[in-house]
Structures are given as C-alpha cells and as structure tokens.
Design a protein around this motif. Structure first.
Motif, PDB file in Angstrom:
ATOM      1  N   ASN A 142     -35.758 -23.323   3.387  1.00 37.91           N
ATOM      2  CA  ASN A 142     -36.339 -22.141   4.019  1.00 37.91           C
ATOM      3  C   ASN A 142     -35.289 -21.092   4.369  1.00 37.91           C
ATOM      4  N   SER A 143     -34.025 -21.529   4.478  1.00 42.18           N
ATOM      5  CA  SER A 143     -32.929 -20.600   4.741  1.00 42.18           C
ATOM      6  C   SER A 143     -32.340 -20.020   3.464  1.00 42.18           C
ATOM      7  N   GLY A 144     -32.860 -20.465   2.315  1.00 35.69           N
ATOM      8  CA  GLY A 144     -32.350 -19.977   1.037  1.00 35.69           C
ATOM      9  C   GLY A 144     -31.113 -20.693   0.555  1.00 35.69           C
ATOM     10  N   GLU A 145     -30.742 -21.794   1.208  1.00 40.52           N
ATOM     11  CA  GLU A 145     -29.583 -22.585   0.787  1.00 40.52           C
ATOM     12  C   GLU A 145     -30.066 -23.660  -0.190  1.00 40.52           C
ATOM     13  N   TYR A 146     -30.406 -23.238  -1.383  1.00 43.48           N
ATOM     14  CA  TYR A 146     -31.094 -24.128  -2.318  1.00 43.48           C
ATOM     15  C   TYR A 146     -30.205 -25.249  -2.851  1.00 43.48           C
ATOM     16  N   GLU A 147     -28.939 -24.973  -3.092  1.00 41.40           N
ATOM     17  CA  GLU A 147     -28.050 -26.025  -3.582  1.00 41.40           C
ATOM     18  C   GLU A 147     -27.895 -27.131  -2.540  1.00 41.40           C
ATOM     19  N   LYS A 148     -27.737 -26.729  -1.278  1.00 41.72           N
ATOM     20  CA  LYS A 148     -27.639 -27.727  -0.202  1.00 41.72           C
ATOM     21  C   LYS A 148     -28.942 -28.496  -0.071  1.00 41.72           C
ATOM     22  N   VAL A 155     -40.957 -35.599  -1.523  1.00 41.01           N
ATOM     23  CA  VAL A 155     -39.559 -35.326  -1.857  1.00 41.01           C
ATOM     24  C   VAL A 155     -39.449 -34.767  -3.272  1.00 41.01           C
ATOM     25  N   PHE A 156     -40.113 -35.414  -4.240  1.00 43.23           N
ATOM     26  CA  PHE A 156     -40.046 -34.943  -5.625  1.00 43.23           C
ATOM     27  C   PHE A 156     -40.612 -33.526  -5.752  1.00 43.23           C
ATOM     28  N   TYR A 157     -41.714 -33.269  -5.048  1.00 42.60           N
ATOM     29  CA  TYR A 157     -42.336 -31.951  -5.112  1.00 42.60           C
ATOM     30  C   TYR A 157     -41.412 -30.876  -4.537  1.00 42.60           C
ATOM     31  N   ASN A 158     -40.858 -31.140  -3.370  1.00 36.63           N
ATOM     32  CA  ASN A 158     -39.966 -30.162  -2.755  1.00 36.63           C
ATOM     33  C   ASN A 158     -38.684 -29.976  -3.556  1.00 36.63           C
ATOM     34  N   LEU A 159     -38.196 -31.067  -4.143  1.00 38.49           N
ATOM     35  CA  LEU A 159     -37.005 -30.964  -4.995  1.00 38.49           C
ATOM     36  C   LEU A 159     -37.313 -30.141  -6.241  1.00 38.49           C
ATOM     37  N   GLY A 160     -38.523 -30.310  -6.799  1.00 36.76           N
ATOM     38  CA  GLY A 160     -38.933 -29.482  -7.935  1.00 36.76           C
ATOM     39  C   GLY A 160     -38.956 -28.008  -7.567  1.00 36.76           C
ATOM     40  N   ASN A 161     -39.500 -27.682  -6.393  1.00 36.26           N
ATOM     41  CA  ASN A 161     -39.493 -26.288  -5.931  1.00 36.26           C
ATOM     42  C   ASN A 161     -38.075 -25.751  -5.778  1.00 36.26           C
ATOM     43  N   THR A 162     -37.185 -26.610  -5.280  1.00 37.22           N
ATOM     44  CA  THR A 162     -35.793 -26.192  -5.071  1.00 37.22           C
ATOM     45  C   THR A 162     -35.113 -25.878  -6.395  1.00 37.22           C
ATOM     46  N   TYR A 163     -35.292 -26.763  -7.387  1.00 31.46           N
ATOM     47  CA  TYR A 163     -34.687 -26.506  -8.702  1.00 31.46           C
ATOM     48  C   TYR A 163     -35.308 -25.266  -9.356  1.00 31.46           C
TER      49      TYR A 163
END
Length: 244
Positions: free
Chosen positions: A37-43, A60-68
């Motif tokens: 939510n802070s835009g620190e996607y790599e972290k 976890v998989f869903y949120n990780l997919g959004n992050t990638y």
C-alpha cells in the motif's frame, strides 16, 4: 461497469481471507500489505515470498500476484494467480486479475478442457469428499436394504443420485489431475530443448508467462507440451509448476 470493477481488483489487496494465515505469519502478512500500500512493491514481494514456505494460502499467492503485476513482472504474476486459483478456484477476482495480466503480457489464454471446466466449479477437496461419500453411500444402499427388506422408489432414487454425483465428482477429479500438470514460463530464457541437458540444441522458446503441461521430469528439466503442441525439455530455473 463490470470491466471497471475487474480492473479495480488488480490494484487492490485482499484482506478478506487473512484469517487463513496462522498467527505466527500474520505479522509478516500485515507488513507485506503495508509495503504494498506504500508502493514498496519489491519489499512487499520479498515479504510475501517468505510466507509461502510457512503457509500455502490463496491470500498470499493472490497478493503476491498483484505485487508482481505492479512490478510489471507479468510471468511471475501469472504464476502466482494460477497458484491462488488452485486453492480458490471459484474466486472471480483472482480469475479476473489473471485474465488482465495475461492481456498485459500479450498472451492468449489457453482454452480449458471440459473436465477442467467442471473441476474448477469446486475445490479439489470438495470433489474428493463427494466421491468418497457417494461411493460408500451407494454401496451401502445396494448392500444393506435387502437385509432389512427395504425396497421401493426412494431407495432406487438415492442410488441413482449417488451414481450421478460420483460420476460428476470423478470428472472433477480428472480435471484437477490435468490442472496439476500446469506450469508457467517465468522467463524469456525458457528454451524448449531436444534433450534434458543444458548443452542440448534448442528447438524454440516459450513466451514469458506461457503455460504448458508437464509430462515428466528428468533432473533439473521438465518435458512439457503446450496447447499448440509445442514440446521439449525446459530448465526448471525458467519454468515453474503451479502445483508444487
């Protein structure tokens, strides 16, 4: 309007199924959400990845997919969305985000077989329970009633119902058996080789994010086949199974 709601899902983080995580992982999960939510996607990606060995969760998989997706690493996003769907096949938000990511990667989604269409109507564990209950229930209805002198249309109807449900659940389990072979190319270096060695000649390459069915494994290589009948040995460093 429908399209707009689907797009919203790709930028949002799912907090609805946080309860799936055990207590000792909730801290990292919340920290990963905060980083996202802070835009620190790599972290955020690093934190979500640390959770996977501890708890296999569609959240976890869903949120990780959004992050990638936010990192524009579409192949890895596709892999994570597929993993999330394996655990939550009826979740429309995950399926919508997978489709949007495939479009962003300029990939044509593979048409599922009819058995796979049936399979994803329910979780694999639900199909397994239906198969077990209806098999033994049908067996009991055939064996026990004659001992008690129970006859009539109700018994016959229950037997037919058990047979039908067992047949449908078997189709669902067959579909999941096919889905369990699914893998995703996570790199443009996913070369299809003639033999399972790094020095083998390359026939062609899988597209990043492209799916293929794993037929067998030898050492560090998978022999895979795509819907377009491309096949060959691919290094597991560049191709990851969805069900692992």
């Amino acid at each position: 309007m429908k399209r707009f709601r689907m797009k919203l899902g790709i930028f949002g983080i799912s907090f609805l199924i946080v309860a799936q995580l055990v207590a000792n992982t909730s801290g990292n999960f919340e920290a990963a959400n905060e980083s996202y939510n802070s835009g620190e996607y790599e972290k955020a990606a690093e934190l979500y990845e640390t959770l996977i060995p501890q708890k296999q969760s569609s959240a976890v998989f869903y949120n990780l997919g959004n992050t990638y997706y936010q990192l524009q690493d579409y192949p890895k996003a596709i892999l994570q969305f597929e993993k999330a769907l394996a655990l939550a096949p009826t979740n429309p938000e995950i399926r919508a985000n997978l489709k949007l990511t495939q479009e962003a990667a300029q990939l044509q989604p593979t048409e599922p077989s009819w058995t796979e269409v049936v399979a994803v109507k329910m979780n694999v564990n639900v199909w397994a329970w239906i198969a077990v209950v209806t098999f033994w229930g049908g067996a009991a209805l055939i064996i026990l009633p004659p001992l008690w002198g129970w006859r009539g249309p109700i018994k016959s109807g229950l037997i037919v119902l058990c047979v039908l449900l067992f047949a449908v659940s078997t189709i669902g389990l067959v579909g999941y058996h096919q889905l369990a072979k699914l893998g995703i190319a996570i790199s443009d270096e996913a070369a299809l080789k003639i033999s399972p060695t790094s020095t083998s000649p390359t026939k062609e390459y899988l597209k990043p994010g492209e799916s293929a069915s794993i037929q067998r494994k030898h050492g560090n290589f998978f022999f895979v086949r795509t819907a377009e009948d491309k096949e060959g040995w691919v290094d597991s460093d560049f191709f990851k199974p969805v069900w692992d």
